[in-house]
Write a protein that holds these residues in place. Structure first.
Motif, PDB file in Angstrom:
ATOM      1  N   MET A 188       0.579  -1.130  -0.258  1.00  0.00           N
ATOM      2  CA  MET A 188      -0.036  -0.066   0.076  1.00  0.00           C
ATOM      3  C   MET A 188       0.820   1.177   0.038  1.00  0.00           C
ATOM      4  O   MET A 188       1.809   1.258   0.828  1.00  0.00           O
ATOM      5  N   ALA A 189       0.674   2.167  -0.873  1.00  0.00           N
ATOM      6  CA  ALA A 189       1.309   3.356  -0.803  1.00  0.00           C
ATOM      7  C   ALA A 189       0.623   4.507  -1.495  1.00  0.00           C
ATOM      8  O   ALA A 189      -0.483   4.494  -1.530  1.00  0.00           O
ATOM      9  N   ARG A 190       1.243   5.690  -1.784  1.00  0.00           N
ATOM     10  CA  ARG A 190       0.519   6.805  -2.519  1.00  0.00           C
ATOM     11  C   ARG A 190       0.289   6.742  -4.091  1.00  0.00           C
ATOM     12  O   ARG A 190      -0.735   6.722  -4.219  1.00  0.00           O
ATOM     13  N   SER A 191       1.231   6.020  -4.729  1.00  0.00           N
ATOM     14  CA  SER A 191       1.081   5.596  -5.854  1.00  0.00           C
ATOM     15  C   SER A 191       1.292   4.011  -6.361  1.00  0.00           C
ATOM     16  O   SER A 191       1.778   3.558  -5.416  1.00  0.00           O
ATOM     17  N   VAL A 192       0.621   3.856  -7.611  1.00  0.00           N
ATOM     18  CA  VAL A 192       0.953   2.218  -7.858  1.00  0.00           C
ATOM     19  C   VAL A 192       2.230   1.969  -8.251  1.00  0.00           C
ATOM     20  O   VAL A 192       2.752   0.859  -7.751  1.00  0.00           O
ATOM     21  N   GLN A 193       2.907   2.875  -8.717  1.00  0.00           N
ATOM     22  CA  GLN A 193       4.479   2.456  -9.109  1.00  0.00           C
ATOM     23  C   GLN A 193       5.019   2.348  -7.586  1.00  0.00           C
ATOM     24  O   GLN A 193       6.008   1.541  -7.680  1.00  0.00           O
ATOM     25  N   ASP A 194       4.924   3.176  -6.715  1.00  0.00           N
ATOM     26  CA  ASP A 194       5.613   3.081  -5.484  1.00  0.00           C
ATOM     27  C   ASP A 194       5.147   1.400  -4.721  1.00  0.00           C
ATOM     28  O   ASP A 194       6.158   0.762  -4.336  1.00  0.00           O
ATOM     29  N   ALA A 195       4.196   1.102  -5.025  1.00  0.00           N
ATOM     30  CA  ALA A 195       3.209  -0.274  -4.568  1.00  0.00           C
ATOM     31  C   ALA A 195       3.993  -1.056  -5.156  1.00  0.00           C
ATOM     32  O   ALA A 195       4.376  -2.426  -4.808  1.00  0.00           O
ATOM     33  N   ALA A 196       4.012  -0.949  -6.518  1.00  0.00           N
ATOM     34  CA  ALA A 196       4.421  -2.020  -7.511  1.00  0.00           C
ATOM     35  C   ALA A 196       6.032  -2.382  -7.172  1.00  0.00           C
ATOM     36  O   ALA A 196       6.394  -3.667  -7.231  1.00  0.00           O
ATOM     37  N   HIS A 197       6.981  -1.265  -6.754  1.00  0.00           N
ATOM     38  CA  HIS A 197       8.232  -1.731  -6.214  1.00  0.00           C
ATOM     39  C   HIS A 197       8.349  -2.682  -4.962  1.00  0.00           C
ATOM     40  O   HIS A 197       9.204  -3.633  -4.835  1.00  0.00           O
TER      41      HIS A 197
END
Length: 579
Positions: A249-258
């Protein structure tokens, strides 16, 4: 080649990500994960500096730790290991700055501060699953997902708060990141609050039935609920084995994907379910595709029988004005990105004929005990017996005070489950497993017949209400009626903000949509969400105003009663789902 470009090429960001594209925000904590990772390599930031910035905000805004009640702040973190976090940040800085480190080039997550749900083991810390009855439940080793984050150099700050026993989708103890008087959703409440409130970069949540998607939607977080088996649940306090999943869970999907890319993969000893993942293991995308129409060729379906709790009308007819406007705009944005978006029936789960596994029929009965075994019971009970689930609870409870022991044994139903497992015929389990596969096939057929690649839904259809004792309306006003259906199917779901509403509320609140599709379509869903946020970043980049700490309103019963309508437990939910 300088170190920045070494990392840019390694992470696949190449020419799409240049140092000059990083805008300096007003606060260090507003940098994205990718931006922080890049600035760590240029020497403009250190992990210790980032970690101290987040610890300072936790001190200012979180309120007292170890409080399963109102604590006067966000109450996103329930415990912090400050000494270990700072030590990890120093180790991360040393790794980043040592090109000859025997571990190789420091991974993307090295030096990035994260939080972990209270039900996931962190070595040396208690995991209480939202319940003080689990005091003294110290982890002897890290959960598999936590171990993989640590191996990547991430700084694990501590545990984020969750609903009591991870039992409620409303969210018991934390406060909404946008309005501290409103509910945060549950059960992974703190994991959704913390990144949005800028108390850490990203978190791990855990879901059995809506426990990640609902709090993410309530707080405007971007979250990835992976397919069953994509991420190991080894070291997680289970609710229902075979439904439980761990995800970022994160602010962006990109952060979450990492985060997901770091924790994914087989774990034969900790979680044999990971052995069912196709090989080679599906790679997680972390960058958007080029061009103005990256979604060209995709058909995204809007299921018209994905009923909301507000009424039996098609879902779009039940959304509040802010939600309806945001969803219509979102569909148009998807079309502008090249996708074909169409309405289709889906599978009407209110029709008993379609309930093959989910809310399915009674398969077997123990008459003298008045026990009726459904497909979900048969699958989860057998797996939990094989994992020594109830015996572990009983062994732990034996060392607790009488009141705690009674609560634990009653909540986990050990007296009820033993006769089910001891007497249930093997044929019942086989039929239950076959029904689960048939339920998946029924949904896959519906998508195939409509030519749909994956679906888009609204996890919530109205702004959340107030927390206990703070006003009316309270709780969740309108949510997907079958919010735990993706867990029954083992299918992935990705949610992210598509707007913010203001109508009828004192402070802006986020509006989230969600993609969901067939098992192991995780990469497809994440890629589409990455593409969307790349073109429409204004929604996930917004931040709430910092609240003022207040005098805690300590409540005699600070948690929401677990009802069939708000439970995260599929066996509790079943009664409310029967036609």
């Amino acid at each position: 080649m300088n170190r920045f470009w070494q990392y840019a090429l390694q992470w696949g960001i190449g020419q799409r990500f240049k140092r000059r594209q990083i805008k300096t925000p007003a606060r260090l904590v507003d940098y994205s994960l990718v931006e922080m990772a890049a600035l760590l390599r240029t020497g403009e930031l250190t992990s210790q500096q980032i970690t101290l910035a987040y610890l300072e905000r936790i001190d200012q805004l979180n309120g007292p730790l170890e409080t399963y009640n109102d604590n006067g702040g966000y109450n996103a973190f329930v415990r912090i290991d400050r000494e270990q976090a700072l030590a990890q940040s120093q180790d991360a800085d040393a790794w980043i700055n040592n090109p000859d480190d025997p571990r190789g080039i420091a991974p993307m997550l090295c030096g990035i501060p994260v939080g972990v749900k209270d039900s996931i083991g962190i070595v040396g810390l208690e995991s209480k699953n939202g319940a003080p009855e689990f005091s003294t439940n110290f982890a002897l080793r890290n959960a598999t997902a936590v171990a993989r984050l640590r191996a990547a150099g991430a700084v694990v700050l501590g545990h984020t708060i969750c609903s009591r026993f991870s039992g409620s989708t409303v969210g018991d103890f934390g406060c909404n990141a946008w309005d501290v008087d409103k509910v945060p959703g549950g059960s992974s409440s703190g994991s959704a609050i913390a990144p949005i409130a800028r108390l850490c970069v990203a978190t791990l949540g855990e879901e059995t039935g809506g426990s990640m998607i609902i709090p993410a939607a309530a707080n405007g977080a971007s979250a990835i609920k992976p397919s069953l088996g994509y991420v190991s649940t080894g070291g997680v306090m289970p609710l229902r084995i075979g439904w439980d999943v761990v995800g970022p869970m994160a602010r962006s999907v990109q952060d979450a994907a990492h985060l997901l890319a770091a924790i994914q993969g087989p774990d034969p000893i900790g979680d044999p379910q990971t052995l069912y993942t196709p090989l080679p293991f599906p790679q997680m995308p972390t960058t958007p595709r080029p061009g103005e129409t990256p979604l060209a060729g995709l058909t995204i379906g809007v299921p018209q029988t994905d009923w909301m709790s507000a009424s039996d009308a098609p879902p779009g007819h039940t959304y509040d004005p802010d939600y309806g406007l945001a969803f219509e705009r979102f569909k148009q944005q998807l079309r502008q990105l090249g996708a074909r978006v169409l309405d289709f029936e889906g599978v009407n789960m209110a029709d008993e004929a379609n309930c093959l596994y989910y809310a399915g029929p009674v398969l077997w009965t123990i008459e003298h005990l008045d026990i009726r075994v459904t497909p979900a019971m048969a699958t989860t009970y057998c797996q939990q017996y094989e994992a020594n689930y109830w015996q572990a609870v009983e062994d732990f409870a034996a060392g607790r005070p009488d009141e705690d022991r009674e609560t634990l044994l009653r909540y986990y139903g050990t007296a009820f489950t033993h006769p089910v497992i001891e007497q249930m015929p093997c044929s019942v389990r086989i039929e239950a497993e076959q029904r689960r596969r048939a339920q998946m096939a029924l949904w896959q057929d519906a998508l195939d017949e409509a030519g749909v690649d994956f679906m888009v839904v609204m996890p919530l259809g109205a702004h959340v209400g107030y927390r206990i004792g703070l006003g009316e309306p309270s709780g969740l006003q309108n949510q997907r009626r079958f919010y735990d259906l993706p867990n029954a199917l083992g299918w992935p779901m990705v949610t992210f903000p598509i707007g913010h509403g203001t109508t009828g509320i004192t402070r802006p609140l986020p509006v989230n949509a969600a993609f969901w599709g067939p098992r192991f379509s995780d990469a497809c869903l994440v890629q589409a969400a990455l593409d969307y946020q790349h073109h429409y970043p204004e929604y996930h980049q917004q931040a709430p105003d910092d609240p003022q700490l207040r005098t805690p309103a300590l409540l005699a019963q600070p948690y929401w009663p677990i009802t069939r309508e708000n439970s995260t437990d599929p066996l509790v939910r079943e009664g409310s789902l029967r036609p």
